[in-house]
Enzyme design. Structure first.
Site, PDB file in Angstrom:
ATOM      1  N   ASP A  37       4.412  -3.656  -8.014  1.00 39.53           N
ATOM      2  CA  ASP A  37       3.102  -3.905  -8.613  1.00 39.53           C
ATOM      3  C   ASP A  37       2.534  -2.585  -9.099  1.00 39.53           C
ATOM      4  O   ASP A  37       2.934  -1.506  -8.686  1.00 39.53           O
ATOM      5  CB  ASP A  37       2.154  -4.663  -7.684  1.00 39.53           C
ATOM      6  CG  ASP A  37       1.840  -3.937  -6.391  1.00 39.53           C
ATOM      7  OD1 ASP A  37       2.438  -2.883  -6.115  1.00 39.53           O
ATOM      8  OD2 ASP A  37       0.978  -4.426  -5.643  1.00 39.53           O
TER       9      ASP A  37
ATOM     10  N   CYS B  15      -7.947   1.846  -5.729  1.00 34.70           N
ATOM     11  CA  CYS B  15      -6.672   2.536  -5.538  1.00 34.70           C
ATOM     12  C   CYS B  15      -6.683   3.948  -6.102  1.00 34.70           C
ATOM     13  O   CYS B  15      -5.753   4.722  -5.856  1.00 34.70           O
ATOM     14  CB  CYS B  15      -5.543   1.725  -6.170  1.00 34.70           C
ATOM     15  SG  CYS B  15      -5.164   0.208  -5.256  1.00 34.70           S
TER      16      CYS B  15
ATOM     17  N   ASP C 105       6.944  -1.804  -1.990  1.00 35.32           N
ATOM     18  CA  ASP C 105       5.575  -2.227  -1.732  1.00 35.32           C
ATOM     19  C   ASP C 105       5.339  -2.684  -0.307  1.00 35.32           C
ATOM     20  O   ASP C 105       4.213  -2.648   0.179  1.00 35.32           O
ATOM     21  CB  ASP C 105       5.205  -3.347  -2.716  1.00 35.32           C
ATOM     22  CG  ASP C 105       5.231  -2.849  -4.152  1.00 35.32           C
ATOM     23  OD1 ASP C 105       4.311  -2.107  -4.532  1.00 35.32           O
ATOM     24  OD2 ASP C 105       6.177  -3.175  -4.875  1.00 35.32           O
TER      25      ASP C 105
ATOM     26  N   ASP D 287       1.162  -6.767  -2.414  1.00 34.58           N
ATOM     27  CA  ASP D 287       2.356  -6.089  -1.901  1.00 34.58           C
ATOM     28  C   ASP D 287       3.414  -7.083  -1.447  1.00 34.58           C
ATOM     29  O   ASP D 287       4.619  -6.836  -1.600  1.00 34.58           O
ATOM     30  CB  ASP D 287       1.982  -5.177  -0.733  1.00 34.58           C
ATOM     31  CG  ASP D 287       1.290  -3.904  -1.178  1.00 34.58           C
ATOM     32  OD1 ASP D 287       1.361  -3.579  -2.378  1.00 34.58           O
ATOM     33  OD2 ASP D 287       0.682  -3.234  -0.326  1.00 34.58           O
TER      34      ASP D 287
END
Length: 328
Positions: free
Chosen positions: A223, A17, A50, A90
């Site tokens: 998250d 990420c 998300d 997600d």
């Protein structure tokens, strides 16, 4: 003559990420692009949640998300596991249940053997099986930089979704996984050292934490991934009109994270995260502490406006006062 296949992390400029487009740049890019208005759209682009959520017949919300990234570790199988857990997260971060996923694969056919791609897909399939989520096909392209992830569809109760804009003053802030995978993954990329505890943290599903949040009546959550704890907390507090107060000493970290920071293994994405939130931040801690709090995570835990068993309380939400974020 024996040839050695290149390390996966050496084929990508960023990893996991941390390879995301910086949050401020991304917000500028999508500003005003809210799509076709629909009375059935429960959650859309507005607050950076998300997943998208749309109300359908039968009293359900269908949740939709997609997430993929470049190699975060050199093990093809583990990269597949991590990428799948990250994409499924997600859905869990919205309080939903994943019902089907499709693979998204970019593969350098002239550089890496297809057997390695099979290992990536096998890792993703194994984690999806743990989630009880069938993987039904997908899409692949010939790409000079390897990428893998999933598009996931889930379902949830439209009146009990976990959202960015539902946090209220007086609630504690809880975190369900320790931070630090960003600096550990950057160290792995540069040195080849393997941190199995970080791999297992990233590959662990957020399913139990999501169910616990719903059971506790929590309504606001996200998250913690590429924008770091501070970045994702800023989005939640901004959308909810509150100030988030973080007790830096209470935040848990993976073993080796602080040592990796001290040795200089900081992803560029972590510093960009901190730069993004700094105008909205009041801090009473050292710069290194802020860098760790902004560390770009891959498949991190849930950040909850409330308490659940096993999670660490790291602060609280208060009525908006000056800065959106306070770190003490």
């Amino acid at each position: 003559m024996t040839t050695t296949a290149p390390r996966l992390t050496q084929l990508a400029r960023g990893g996991g990420c941390a390879c995301k487009i910086p949050p401020g740049e991304l917000e500028d890019m999508v500003r005003g692009l809210t799509g076709v208005p629909s009375p059935d759209l429960v959650v859309g682009l507005d607050d950076g949640d998300d997943a998208a959520a749309v109300r359908v017949e039968g009293g359900l919300a269908v949740l939709a998300t997609a997430d993929f990234f470049t190699p975060v570790v050199d093990s093809a199988y583990d990269w597949g596991r991590i990428a799948a857990a990250n994409a499924l997260s997600d859905i869990y971060a919205m309080g939903g249940r994943p019902v089907v996923a499709v693979n998204l694969l970019g593969w350098p056919r002239d550089t890496l053997p297809r057997e390695l791609a099979q290992e990536v897909l096998r890792g993703g399939l194994d984690v999806a099986r743990q989630a009880g989520c069938p993987v039904a096909g997908g899409h692949s392209v010939d790409d000079p930089e390897p990428k893998y992830g999933m598009a996931v569809t889930g379902i949830g109760d439209p009146d009990r979704l976990l959202r960015n804009d539902a946090a209220r003053p007086g609630l504690p802030l809880s975190l369900t996984k320790p931070l630090g995978v960003g600096v550990l993954n950057n160290r792995h990329k540069q040195t080849g050292e393997v941190f199995e505890h970080a791999v297992e943290s990233m590959a662990r599903l957020n399913a139990d934490a999501s169910r616990a949040a719903l059971d506790a009546g929590i309504s606001a959550a996200t998250d913690v991934t590429g924008f770091g704890l501070l970045g994702h907390l800023f989005k939640l507090a901004r959308a909810s009109g509150v100030t988030a107060v973080v007790d830096a000493a209470a935040v848990p970290y993976l073993e080796g994270a602080r040592e990796s920071l001290a040795a200089g293994f900081v992803p560029g994405g972590s510093r960009r995260n901190l730069d993004w939130v700094r105008p909205h931040l009041s801090a009473e801690v050292a710069e290194d502490e802020l860098v760790l709090l902004a560390d770009a995570q891959t498949s991190g835990g849930l950040l909850l406006a409330g308490e659940v068993p096993g999670a660490t309380v790291i602060g609280e939400l208060v009525a908006r006062r000056g800065a959106v974020l306070e770190v003490r």
